[in-house]
Scaffold this motif. Structure first.
Motif, PDB file in Angstrom:
ATOM      1  N   PRO A 126       0.837  -1.209   0.000  1.00  0.00           N
ATOM      2  CA  PRO A 126       0.000   0.000   0.000  1.00  0.00           C
ATOM      3  C   PRO A 126       0.867   1.253   0.000  1.00  0.00           C
ATOM      4  O   PRO A 126       1.850   1.353   0.728  1.00  0.00           O
ATOM      5  CB  PRO A 126      -0.812  -0.136   1.289  1.00  0.00           C
ATOM      6  N   ILE A 158      -0.404   4.519   6.792  1.00  0.00           N
ATOM      7  CA  ILE A 158       0.427   3.420   6.299  1.00  0.00           C
ATOM      8  C   ILE A 158       1.785   3.502   6.982  1.00  0.00           C
ATOM      9  O   ILE A 158       2.418   4.561   7.001  1.00  0.00           O
ATOM     10  CB  ILE A 158       0.581   3.487   4.774  1.00  0.00           C
ATOM     11  N   ILE A 207      -7.360   2.150  -0.627  1.00  0.00           N
ATOM     12  CA  ILE A 207      -5.913   1.957  -0.663  1.00  0.00           C
ATOM     13  C   ILE A 207      -5.473   1.776  -2.110  1.00  0.00           C
ATOM     14  O   ILE A 207      -6.097   1.040  -2.876  1.00  0.00           O
ATOM     15  CB  ILE A 207      -5.486   0.727   0.159  1.00  0.00           C
ATOM     16  N   VAL A 232      -3.441   6.061   1.095  1.00  0.00           N
ATOM     17  CA  VAL A 232      -4.695   5.756   1.766  1.00  0.00           C
ATOM     18  C   VAL A 232      -5.553   7.012   1.794  1.00  0.00           C
ATOM     19  O   VAL A 232      -5.049   8.119   2.012  1.00  0.00           O
ATOM     20  CB  VAL A 232      -4.455   5.220   3.190  1.00  0.00           C
ATOM     21  N   THR A 248      -2.066   0.611  -4.309  1.00  0.00           N
ATOM     22  CA  THR A 248      -0.803  -0.102  -4.126  1.00  0.00           C
ATOM     23  C   THR A 248       0.203   0.305  -5.198  1.00  0.00           C
ATOM     24  O   THR A 248      -0.108   1.033  -6.146  1.00  0.00           O
ATOM     25  CB  THR A 248      -1.029  -1.615  -4.184  1.00  0.00           C
ATOM     26  N   VAL A 261      -1.377  -1.244   6.948  1.00  0.00           N
ATOM     27  CA  VAL A 261      -2.427  -0.234   7.093  1.00  0.00           C
ATOM     28  C   VAL A 261      -2.911  -0.296   8.536  1.00  0.00           C
ATOM     29  O   VAL A 261      -3.448  -1.323   8.981  1.00  0.00           O
ATOM     30  CB  VAL A 261      -3.588  -0.480   6.117  1.00  0.00           C
TER      31      VAL A 261
END
Length: 1395
Positions: free
Chosen positions: A412, A820, A434, A415, A436, A825
């Motif tokens: 991740p 993060i 989220i 966020v 990535t 998370v």
């Protein structure tokens, strides 16, 4: 008839008579802010606090918020409160002495019908007193305090007091400071038993353990030798024939012991020491039947180190140890885990926690924890009871972190909190998204992860993401939108609920640095910052098609072009409301600059519709088509690029701007420089040079620019700021809180009032909190209360995060953080659980019962004026189809003062003398060292009607590191919060070292001493172009500065090193002859005890001309030897001589380190008006008295002569720190001996008129003003004299200041319309003498109450006194000699021990 004089201690009363009428001058306390030195819970229903001699009771009942206060110990400070452990009694049966009704808990207490009362003993210093609290929940003001009997004064310091159980008579066991104890009969007011320990050393703390009999009493004392000694004062005869031996001795501390506590059920004894440690001892059973002394060999079970400074208080409970100290922290220790800190409670400013109280919980129940600080604040926490918890570090306990277990592909990177369709969704219903490093977007909801969207290869190595909420067109529904940008200039926009309905936008061909959403009604703007400073923009709308699927439309808008610089991309933006000039955008970039852009109204239709009608783009079309369409849009809008109108380059430093927002007409920006800047958009003044970033763009539109009003710094070490959130209402307490809540609740008619209040608050600065990173924590910081509202250990900045709730930009008092960290998370609160009440309160700060001011000493104070507020009571009447609201007003007077302290901050305070309440309106933290001096020029705003509603003030503060700041303050009445509000505008700042850096050839000169301090500031002259200031400096210089509010700058005009030593004080005086010519005199005094008089008339006339050559430093006109050492304060006033208009008298009062008060009278001869001595009927000056002038005068200059000089050598028992002129001929002085004295200055000399004891330690400054008591206040005062209980409840009354302009200077001043009575008052001299045993009281036969004076003393806190002149019949005075109940006291002499 001769003058008669009587005097009591507090308040003092001075009498002087005229035939049959006596004039009584009374000084009594109206408000007090001092360190809280005593706390005690009363059955979890009330909290008792001691502040100076004032006892305050706070109700902790949720349905009844109230407080009551009473001064009970006169000039002693409360150090302990001991409730009588007996059930509450019905008040109507109190005469029988039998307990009728029991109330064991707060719930039972609140359900009790009828009045009840509680008795408790209050002690401090050498005094003990009994006080009764009456409680009646059936009435609105259900709390009432009453003193029981006189104040009992002993001959030694009282360290502890305990009630003896099972006794018919009221008996108290008292522990004294010289290791002795006595049994006190309160009813008979005598000592029954006394005994000393064989080891007669001095004690710093003591603990009495009593039972039913005095013979069972055990005393534990903390000696000056760092030991704990245990002995039994009970047993033996009334006067012991021998001293009691030491039964047990505990060794281990390396510092004196400040506090001792004992937990009977465990047999533990805890001690808090100066060595920064808390020790827990296993001593066994102590006290009880037979007076047990515990184990023969007590052992130390725990040594708890965790405080950074001295530990003042300690409390034991099963499984927990609570300690509080000078470091300002209250630590909660877990006994089961080896004595680890499991919770840290911080809510006070610098100065430490002086008092600690923990409620009596049972089992695993939550406990109340109360702390009282040196800042005068009282805070409450709710702490878990004896609950077993997993082992964790202190940081982890601050906020429990939850790993949401991200199981998906990739790591991740970004966020975002997904703003739900429901605006009132709780934390349990929240969702977050989220993104990535593989270009995948996931959503977390209801404990489950769901893949929303997968990007192509261009989204894998790099991506940025932001989300927002938008209303669906022609529908009441709302949807969440998500935008993802990549390295190729593409931006994917899609609804989270239907990601397949998204569209792909093109923003150039380079990296998308940032994405910004801006909501506007039913559409949103999307800004994408691309390469080369281009900011691409779209107007996004969401519609429902025929199949009920969402369709996203994007209208392209002309891009912004940022000014050339490094790091040329956008980081924040806000769209202002439409104006006649068009749409205004305020943006912040990565270089730290603030930019203003302007575009025409309807530009989204002009440029977007024509392009989109040719082709609508959806995600289902080919990539080649998308690219061709994006290039077409870019070519069409290439010539429509918008340039900035105004630029504040690098205003937030090189680390960039993090946020920009708008609230009530003002703009707020944050940056990584640790500052919040409050600014606005205003039209450019004609002829003002503006940054010409683009000529053709400025020609077509009205010129606008950005203006910074002030800068607010966060706490020390908090440099990485992210954004601000606003507070709709303050954390109000007590009855005021209830009134405001009732005022905010209501129906449709309330909405009209709220809208009117919003319009009224337009352009005013709002209360806000600061979000950012402090070391490894994410912090929500309150800059006014100077405390952390939320702290989450996240690891520091450089991470993606989201805060819930944040969509409305309002801080509700609680929140949850998602972030993060190391590929995980984490959430500060479990996503599936509702926020606990402790979490909602922000466990870091708790609840504030009373707001603190300065944690350290207050060095200076300045009064700005008075604000008369209005409290509305609404009555609705039906009139046709709508409700008509009638407003009934109840006015309240608030005194506005500014204080500067050693904590480097300025506090703008509102003081209500009627209720003794203090509100912190604003805290200014621009100084880098202590603030030593303040001065202000105050004017009411508007006409006579608005004089009491608002006022303007130009405030100048100065202090350490040769720093000076200037502010414009606007004080108005806030109808919503029912308190005054303050708008701070930063005018200019100046430092001598910065001035040295701009000098030419500075390498050839010696740099100024960085330790130079500004000791005193006074206003010499003012005009529309600026203000001339005189500054006393510690490096021996006297400097003149010019302050220009128009140019926003402070310039150094000249400096002179005439004194050759530290200049301590300055004062000014303005004169005017009969021709209208004005003259400005400056008085300066240094550590040599001499006062220099300067003629600054010429310097004042050229003060605004800073472009000319440096003027020649003037030479003093007169030098007056006044003291043997430093002169700390000056007060100057003038007197006209009637027919002798060719000259006037100027009086200079000075106070010094030698404790002497000196008054010097100077005759000022105007130029060309006659000879200097003996003409016009004035007395010839004796040759030895008048020192020669330091230079010869010319015919066009004034001539000064010393006419007379008188002094009082021992005016105070310590250095005289400050003095002011209260009224013509009346001086007020203060000193570190904690006395406030009144002096009468007349032709015959200086006469002492009285003194009052101040509860402010280390008194450093004062301010005084005159007023008049209103008719309503006179009636209230007469009504109070009929009832002693009402006199105890209401302590102060307010005065109304005279004149439309006030200058608050070191020299003080008084209203010119009273100068005609100077001669009469100067002829009067009354000397006040202390007459012990003379009792005075006022009655309802008072004939007249007109003049009111106010004295505010500052030091370790501050205290407001009211001085009243009251005329009463002499017959009434002689017949009514009773003393007020709360001032009655009895001295108890200790019986001498037989040898």
């Amino acid at each position: 008839m001769g003058a008669s004089r009587r005097f009591i201690n507090d308040p003092f009363i001075l009498l002087f008579s005229n035939e049959n009428v006596l004039t009584v001058k009374k000084m009594e306390s109206s408000a007090l802010v001092a360190p809280v030195t005593a706390l005690e819970f009363l059955r979890d229903a009330f909290l008792l606090t001691g502040e100076g001699p004032v006892l305050t009771v706070y109700s902790l009942q949720q349905h009844q918020k109230a407080s009551v206060r009473l001064s009970v110990l006169q000039h002693y400070r409360i150090h302990g409160i001991r409730p009588q452990h007996a059930p509450a009694v019905l008040a109507q049966n109190s005469a029988t002495g039998f307990y009728v009704e029991r109330a064991d808990s707060s719930d039972e207490l609140s359900s009790t019908t009828g009045p009840i009362f509680f008795d408790f003993a209050v002690f401090g210093g050498k005094a003990v007193r009994l006080v009764r609290l009456h409680v009646d929940f059936q009435v609105q003001k259900h709390l009432h305090l009453e003193v029981l009997g006189p104040l009992i004064e002993l001959q030694d310091w009282v360290l502890d007091v305990r009630w003896l159980l099972g006794k018919e008579h009221l008996q108290l066991g008292v522990a004294l400071a010289h290791n002795s104890a006595l049994l006190l009969d309160i009813t008979a007011e005598k000592v029954l038993v006394q005994r000393s320990c064989f080891e007669g050393c001095l004690l710093y703390s003591a603990l009495l353990l009593v039972h039913e009999s005095w013979a069972d009493t055990v005393l534990i004392g903390g000696t000056v030798f760092n030991q704990l000694v245990l002995w039994k004062p009970g047993g033996g005869e009334t006067i012991s024939e021998h001293k009691a031996p030491v039964e047990r001795r505990l060794l281990g501390h390396s510092g004196v012991i400040f506090n001792i506590t004992y937990l009977q059920e465990k047999g533990w004894l805890a001690s808090a020491s100066d060595d920064r440690s808390v020790r827990v001892w296993g001593v066994g059973a102590l006290g009880g039947p037979g007076g047990k002394c515990g184990d023969l060999n007590p052992t130390c079970l725990r040594v708890l180190y965790g405080h950074q400074a001295r530990v003042f208080s300690v409390h034991l409970s099963p499984g927990r140890v609570f300690s509080a100290g000078e470091d300002g922290a209250c630590l909660v220790w877990d006994w089961a885990e080896g004595g680890k800190v499991i919770q840290t409670l911080k809510g006070h400013r610098a100065g430490g926690v002086r008092a600690l109280a923990v409620s009596d919980g049972t089992g695993d129940e939550k406990r109340w924890v109360a702390t009282g600080g040196a800042d005068g604040g009282v805070r409450l926490w709710r702490v878990e009871g004896n609950v077993e918890e997993e082992e964790k570090s202190e940081e982890e306990v601050t906020e429990k972190l939850t790993d949401v277990k991200f199981p998906c592909e990739g790591l991740p990177k970004v966020v975002c909190i997904a703003r739900g369709e429901d605006e009132n969704a709780s934390w349990t219903q929240s969702k977050f998204v989220i993104c990535t490093d593989q270009g995948l977007v996931y959503q977390y909801s209801d404990g489950q992860w769901e893949k929303l969207w997968q990007g192509g290869p261009e989204f894998q190595s790099y991506c940025v993401m932001e989300s927002t909420t938008v209303s669906v067109k022609d529908s009441t529904a709302k949807v969440s939108l998500c935008a993802v940008g990549n390295l190729c200039g593409s931006v994917q926009v899609f609804p989270i609920s239907q990601p397949q309905s998204g569209i792909l936008l093109t923003g150039g061909s380079g990296k998308i640095h940032s994405l910004i959403w801006q909501e506007v009604k039913r559409s949103v703007y999307l800004l994408a910052s691309g390469p080369e400073g281009l900011v691409y923009r779209w107007c996004i709308r969401v519609e429902l098609d025929e199949s009920c699927s969402l369709t996203v439309h994007a209208n392209p808008l002309p891009p912004f072009l940022l000014p050339p610089c490094a790091k040329r991309w956008l980081t924040a933006a806000v769209l202002l409301h439409s104006t006649v000039q068009g749409l205004l955008w305020v943006c912040g970039d990565r270089r730290g600059s603030l930019l203003l852009f302007q575009e025409e109204v309807g530009v989204e239709n002009k440029f977007g519709e024509s392009l989109l009608t040719e082709r609508k783009q959806t995600v289902r079309e080919a990539d080649a088509e998308n690219t061709r369409f994006g290039v077409m849009i870019e070519e069409e809008l290439k010539d429509q690029t918008l340039l900035s109108l105004s630029c504040l380059f690098g205003v937030h430093g090189k680390q960039g701007v993090t946020s920009v927002c708008e609230h009530q007409g003002l703009l707020y920006s944050t940056g990584r420089d640790g500052c919040v800047r409050v600014f606005r958009v205003i039209p450019t003044a004609a002829g003002k040079p503006e940054d010409k970033v683009h000529e053709k763009n400025v020609e077509k539109k009205q010129s606008l620019h950005l203006e910074v009003l002030r800068v607010q710094r966060a706490c020390k070490g908090m440099e990485w700021l992210e954004r601000v959130m606003f507070l709709e209402t303050d954390d109000l307490q007590g009855e005021e809180s209830q009134d405001v809540r009732e005022n905010l609740e209501g129906g449709v008619e309330k909405n009209f009032e709220r809208e009117a209040e919003k319009k009224e608050n337009k352009g005013r600065e709002a209360r806000f909190v600061i979000l950012g990173f402090h070391a490894v924590q994410f912090v929500v910081w309150d800059p006014v209360k100077q405390e952390k509202l939320l702290a989450v250990p996240c690891g520091g900045g450089h991470r993606s995060w989201g805060l819930w709730p944040s969509d409305k930009g309002v801080w509700p008092g609680y929140g949850a953080l998602v972030f993060i960290k190391q590929g995980a998370v984490l959430a500060s609160q479990p996503p599936g659980e509702e926020l606990s009440w402790a979490g909602k309160a922000g466990r870091t700060g708790g609840w504030g019962l009373r707001e603190g001011v300065h944690g350290r000493g207050i060095g200076c104070v300045c009064r700005l004026g008075e604000i008369r507020g209005m409290r509305t009571q609404n009555q609705s009447k039906s009139s046709g189809n709508w409700m008509k609201t009638e407003t009934m007003s109840k006015e309240g007077n608030w005194e506005i003062v500014v204080t500067g302290g050693e904590d480097t901050s300025l506090a703008v305070l509102a003081i209500n003398p009627d209720s003794a309440s203090v509100k912190v309106l604003s805290v200014i933290t621009d100084h880098i060292s202590s603030v030593r001096t303040l001065t202000a020029i105050t004017r009411p705003e508007g006409g006579t009607e608005n004089q009491k509603r608002s006022l303007h003030a130009l405030l100048v503060s100065a202090g350490g590191r040769a720093q000076m700041q200037c502010y414009r303050l606007l004080i108005t009445w806030d109808m919503q919060r029912q308190v005054p509000s303050c708008q701070v505008i930063q005018v200019a700042g100046h430092r001598l070292d910065d001035q040295w850096e701009r000098r030419r050839n500075r390498h050839k000169t010696v740099k100024m001493d960085p330790e130079t301090r500004y000791m005193c500031v006074a206003v010499v002259a003012e005009n529309p172009e600026g203000v001339l200031l005189a500054v006393a400096c510690s490096d021996g210089a006297l400097r003149l500065f010019s302050v220009s509010e128009v140019k926003h700058q402070i310039d150094l005009l000249l400096e002179t090193f005439y004194h050759q030593r530290c200049v301590l004080s300055v004062a000014t005086c303005s004169l005017e002859d009969r021709k209208g010519n004005r003259y400005n005199l400056l008085f300066s005094a240094a550590t040599d005890g001499k006062i220099a008089v300067w003629d600054l008339t010429e310097a004042s006339s050229s003060s605004t001309d800073t472009s000319s050559n440096t003027p020649t430093p003037p030479i003093p006109c007169l030098l007056i030897p006044a003291h043997q050492s430093g002169v700390n304060s000056l007060a100057v006033w003038r007197e006209n001589l009637g027919q002798h208009e060719d000259c006037c008298l100027v009086t200079v009062a000075s106070g010094g380190d030698d404790g002497q008060l000196t008054v010097s009278t100077i005759r000022v001869q105007y130029p060309g008006e006659g000879t200097t001595g003996g003409s016009r009927g004035l007395p010839q000056i004796p040759e030895p008295l008048a020192p020669q002038q330091t230079h010869s005068t010319t015919p066009d200059q004034i001539h000064l002569d010393l006419l007379s000089q008188s002094n009082v050598q021992l005016a105070h028992a310590a250095p005289l720190t400050d003095l002011k002129l209260l009224s013509p001929g009346v001086l007020v002085t203060t000193s570190s001996d904690q006395r406030v004295c009144l002096w009468n200055v007349s032709n015959t000399g200086i006469n002492h008129r009285g003194a009052v004891y101040s509860h402010v330690a280390d008194a450093a400054g004062l301010t005084v003003w005159e007023g008049e008591m209103s008719v309503q206040q006179e009636e209230d005062k007469k009504r109070e004299t009929r009832s002693e209980s009402e006199l105890e409840a209401d302590k102060g009354r307010e005065g109304i200041p005279t004149g439309s302009e006030t200058r608050c200077e070191t020299g003080g001043g008084f209203s010119e319309d009273k100068e005609k009575g100077v001669e009469a008052k100067r002829g009067e001299h009354v000397q006040a003498e202390r007459a012990s045993g003379d009792h005075v009281c006022t009655t309802s036969n008072e004939r007249k109450t007109e003049e009111v004076g106010w004295v505010l003393v500052c030091g370790q806190g501050f205290q407001l006194f009211r001085v009243r002149n009251t005329e009463m019949e002499a017959e009434t005075w002689t017949t009514r000699g009773g003393q007020p109940k709360e001032n009655h006291r009895v001295k108890v002499t200790l019986q001498e021990e037989s040898k």
